[in-house]
Design a protein around this motif. Structure first.
Motif, PDB file in Angstrom:
ATOM      1  N   VAL A   1       0.492  -1.047   0.237  1.00  0.00           N
ATOM      2  CA  VAL A   1      -0.562  -0.086   0.246  1.00  0.00           C
ATOM      3  C   VAL A   1       0.711   1.732  -0.122  1.00  0.00           C
ATOM      4  CG1 VAL A   1      -1.232   1.222   1.221  1.00  0.00           C
ATOM      5  CG2 VAL A   1      -1.857  -1.196   0.958  1.00  0.00           C
ATOM      6  N   LEU A   2       2.148   1.332   0.644  1.00  0.00           N
ATOM      7  CA  LEU A   2       3.226   2.975   0.723  1.00  0.00           C
ATOM      8  C   LEU A   2       3.654   2.510  -0.686  1.00  0.00           C
ATOM      9  CD1 LEU A   2       4.401   1.979   4.216  1.00  0.00           C
ATOM     10  CD2 LEU A   2       2.867   2.893   3.428  1.00  0.00           C
ATOM     11  N   ILE A   3       3.957   1.558  -1.343  1.00  0.00           N
ATOM     12  CA  ILE A   3       4.262   1.762  -2.579  1.00  0.00           C
ATOM     13  C   ILE A   3       3.329   2.518  -3.680  1.00  0.00           C
ATOM     14  CG2 ILE A   3       5.482   0.652  -4.786  1.00  0.00           C
ATOM     15  CD1 ILE A   3       7.143   0.585  -2.531  1.00  0.00           C
ATOM     16  N   ALA A   4       2.324   1.842  -3.586  1.00  0.00           N
ATOM     17  CA  ALA A   4       1.317   2.453  -4.785  1.00  0.00           C
ATOM     18  C   ALA A   4       0.774   3.966  -3.673  1.00  0.00           C
ATOM     19  CB  ALA A   4      -0.727   1.403  -3.455  1.00  0.00           C
ATOM     20  N   LEU A   5       0.868   4.448  -2.762  1.00  0.00           N
ATOM     21  CA  LEU A   5       0.709   5.673  -2.991  1.00  0.00           C
ATOM     22  C   LEU A   5       1.412   6.738  -2.868  1.00  0.00           C
ATOM     23  CD1 LEU A   5      -0.552   5.494   1.458  1.00  0.00           C
ATOM     24  CD2 LEU A   5      -1.912   6.144  -0.849  1.00  0.00           C
ATOM     25  N   ALA A   6       2.554   5.836  -3.114  1.00  0.00           N
ATOM     26  CA  ALA A   6       4.194   6.802  -3.348  1.00  0.00           C
ATOM     27  C   ALA A   6       3.746   7.217  -5.115  1.00  0.00           C
ATOM     28  CB  ALA A   6       5.514   5.801  -3.489  1.00  0.00           C
ATOM     29  N   PHE A   7       3.213   5.592  -5.513  1.00  0.00           N
ATOM     30  CA  PHE A   7       2.839   5.657  -7.038  1.00  0.00           C
ATOM     31  C   PHE A   7       2.052   6.760  -6.949  1.00  0.00           C
ATOM     32  CE2 PHE A   7       0.737   4.716 -10.187  1.00  0.00           C
ATOM     33  CZ  PHE A   7       1.895   4.490 -11.782  1.00  0.00           C
ATOM     34  N   LEU A   8       1.222   6.767  -6.464  1.00  0.00           N
ATOM     35  CA  LEU A   8      -0.014   8.191  -6.969  1.00  0.00           C
ATOM     36  C   LEU A   8       0.224   9.746  -6.720  1.00  0.00           C
ATOM     37  CD1 LEU A   8      -2.876   6.131  -5.549  1.00  0.00           C
ATOM     38  CD2 LEU A   8      -2.705   6.759  -7.928  1.00  0.00           C
ATOM     39  N   GLY A   9       1.175   9.185  -5.160  1.00  0.00           N
ATOM     40  CA  GLY A   9       1.831  10.678  -5.118  1.00  0.00           C
ATOM     41  C   GLY A   9       2.354  11.032  -6.401  1.00  0.00           C
ATOM     42  N   ILE A  10       3.350  10.511  -6.441  1.00  0.00           N
ATOM     43  CA  ILE A  10       4.261  10.452  -8.098  1.00  0.00           C
ATOM     44  C   ILE A  10       3.601  11.575  -8.790  1.00  0.00           C
ATOM     45  CG2 ILE A  10       6.180  10.116  -9.412  1.00  0.00           C
ATOM     46  CD1 ILE A  10       6.532   8.711  -7.102  1.00  0.00           C
ATOM     47  N   VAL A  11       2.168  10.092  -9.383  1.00  0.00           N
ATOM     48  CA  VAL A  11       1.736  10.420 -10.548  1.00  0.00           C
ATOM     49  C   VAL A  11       1.118  11.884 -10.185  1.00  0.00           C
ATOM     50  CG1 VAL A  11      -0.531  10.075 -11.863  1.00  0.00           C
ATOM     51  CG2 VAL A  11       1.218   8.419 -11.076  1.00  0.00           C
ATOM     52  N   LEU A  12       0.310  12.319  -8.787  1.00  0.00           N
ATOM     53  CA  LEU A  12       0.111  13.772  -9.289  1.00  0.00           C
ATOM     54  C   LEU A  12       0.873  15.027  -8.729  1.00  0.00           C
ATOM     55  CD1 LEU A  12      -3.167  12.950  -6.487  1.00  0.00           C
ATOM     56  CD2 LEU A  12      -3.169  13.220  -8.849  1.00  0.00           C
ATOM     57  N   TYR A  13       1.826  14.828  -8.918  1.00  0.00           N
ATOM     58  CA  TYR A  13       2.457  15.772  -8.668  1.00  0.00           C
ATOM     59  C   TYR A  13       2.977  16.029  -9.819  1.00  0.00           C
ATOM     60  CZ  TYR A  13       7.509  18.087  -7.212  1.00  0.00           C
ATOM     61  OH  TYR A  13       8.326  19.232  -7.735  1.00  0.00           O
TER      62      TYR A  13
END
Lengths: 266, 252
Positions: B221-233
């Motif tokens: 989940v942490l990795i998925a959150l990091a991935f979504l965060g990068i995409v949004l950024y």
């Protein structure tokens, strides 16, 4: 009513926390059509207030300002302004910057003609080939040239310059003086220029007005007749030196550093 | 071009290898720390949950952020144009922003119990609108008077001055703030998803991993959150280059 710009008995004060601050006191002056007047005076004596009154950006407490026979009460599109800070819009190309006034002032020109006019002005001040550059890619002197073009693009009757070359180095400034003469020959306008540079005032203007210290009134008026086009060498004649001396003395009087009766050094 | 693509990829791979080695060397069991090699298994096991929950987290964050942009820009404009309103609102906003949002989360969760979407969007909005309001107000109030005079002397209206000068001039500050806000909104959504009972979204998935001691799931989940965060950024970065790219100076 004789002048294109008539200022009659204008008195103005700013409201501050410590009470009213009078800046102009019973100031009158008249600028004929096609004339170019330089206004000099001590720092903070109300010179910029004068330009804002002529531009209609504010109204005087007392007295009147006429432009072409109409009393000025609000801004009008027949005025062009340029400041010490060229205030170009960084997100637009130089060409689009120059064309900005045409987006606001009603114009009969087609889009094509507007662009041609802006290009013509840019070529006149030596900025041909820089039309598509961003302001940040240009030097200070070039930005000021573009700013002059923007002030003139809508063919204003009056050009108001508030210390336009104050932030430039001496050589660039002299270049721009010559540019101003070229512009005046090609694009007739009536000009008012605020400046701190006495050499600039006698080189560009046909009348120099010295304002007294605050509250300012017209303390001294000097006509600068010219026979034919001016060249920089004119500044190094005995005649020019005499004029500069007189103006310097007047500034000292305005600053209160010399008594008013110690009349001019003529 | 090679530098901009290959270097980040290599850095990421090096990071994953070091992480794997760290766990391997210390011989940590799964319930202490998951290693990268455990993650694909966790993701494939729950991949449909990841898709559903990830989408929920994503849309809530974006919705909260959009509201934050609208409200933040409105507050920024009010404070930027009216000195009195700035003096009145600024202390309130600072005080509101100073409250750690982790303390607001349980309150909101209790008031609107069960309204998962509403709660998450609301916290995402509350946590992320402050930087936008401040940057827009500063951008507008620091507009040099000459800019206004140039247009006013031609008889331009207030709204013309706003659209032609004030708005574009404030865009670089706005996008700077938006980059901060996008991360904050993400934190807000997840806080609510984790705290809210029977919640949804990646936060709830994380919480269920915790309840079941499924550590690989929590790390996934942490990795998925990091991935979504990068995409949004990077979505914000792309918008920035489109609308405020002029503010970027070429560096040589």
């Amino acid at each position: 009513m004789t002048g294109l710009i008539e200022i009659r008995n204008v008195t103005h004060a700013y409201v501050t926390d410590t009470g009213p601050l009078p800046v102009l006191n019973d100031l009158s002056l008249s600028i004929p059509e096609g004339g170019f007047v330089a206004v000099v005076g001590p720092s903070g004596c109300g010179k910029s207030t004068l330009t804002r009154l002529i531009a209609g950006l504010m109204k005087p407490d007392r007295g009147k300002v006429w432009l072409h026979g109409d009393i000025v009460t609000s801004p009008r599109s027949t005025v062009g302004m340029a400041f010490q800070n060229p205030v170009l819009l960084e997100w637009r190309s130089i060409l689009k910057n120059v064309m900005l006034p045409l987006e606001i002032v009603p114009t009969r020109l087609t889009r094509r003609e507007q662009e041609d006019r802006a290009r013509k002005l840019l070529a006149l001040v030596g900025l041909e080939g820089f039309e598509d550059k961003r302001p940040s890619e240009l030097s200070g002197g070039m930005r000021q040239r573009a700013s002059l073009c923007r002030a003139l693009v809508h063919q204003p009757e009056v050009l108001i310059l508030d210390e336009p070359f104050g932030a430039l180095d001496a050589f660039t400034r002299e270049d721009l003086w010559m540019t101003m003469h070229n512009l005046k020959a090609e694009e007739p306008f009536t000009g008012v220029m605020i400046t701190h540079d006495l050499r600039e005032s006698i080189f560009l203007a046909d009348q120099v007005i010295v304002l007294s210290g605050r509250p300012a009134t017209a303390q001294h008026v000097m006509d600068i007749p010219s026979a034919g086009p001016r060249v920089l060498d004119d500044l190094y004649t005995p005649e020019a030196a005499d004029r500069l001396n007189v103006l310097r003395r007047q500034i000292e009087i305005a600053q209160g550093r010399a008594p008013a009766n110690a009349e001019t050094g003529e | 071009m090679i530098r901009r693509i290959v270097v980040p990829i290599v850095a990421t791979v090096v990071f994953l290898v070091l992480w794997e080695l760290l766990v391997w060397f210390n011989d940590w069991p799964n319930y202490l720390m998951a290693s990268p090699s455990d993650l694909p298994a966790a993701v494939t096991k729950y991949w449909n949950l990841f898709l559903i929950m990830g989408w929920q987290t994503l849309w809530r964050t974006v919705a909260g952020l959009l509201i934050a942009v609208l409200v933040g820009v409105a507050f920024g404009m009010i404070m930027g144009f009216w000195r009195t309103m700035r003096d009145a609102l600024y202390p309130l906003l600072v005080g509101f922003n100073a409250i750690p949002k982790a303390t607001v989360v349980p309150i909101v969760a209790l008031i609107f119990v069960g309204a998962h979407d509403f709660n998450a969007v609301m916290i995402a909005f509350m946590i992320s609108f402050f930087p936008i309001a401040v940057s827009v107000s500063i951008g507008l109030s620091t507009l040099e008077p000459e800019y206004r005079d140039i247009l006013r002397s031609l008889g331009a209206s207030r709204s013309t001055i706003f659209w032609k000068i004030a708005l574009p001039k404030t865009l670089p500050e706005f996008f700077g703030a938006l980059k901060v806000s996008v991360t904050l909104a993400f934190i807000g959504t997840n806080l609510m998803e984790i705290v809210s009972p029977h919640g949804r979204g990646l936060g709830a998935l994380f919480d269920s991993g915790k309840t079941n001691s499924d550590y690989p799931l929590m790390f996934a989940v942490l990795i998925a959150l990091a991935f979504l965060g990068i995409v949004l950024y990077y979505v914000v970065v792309v918008l920035e280059t489109i609308f405020a790219g002029w503010a970027e100076r070429e560096v040589n």
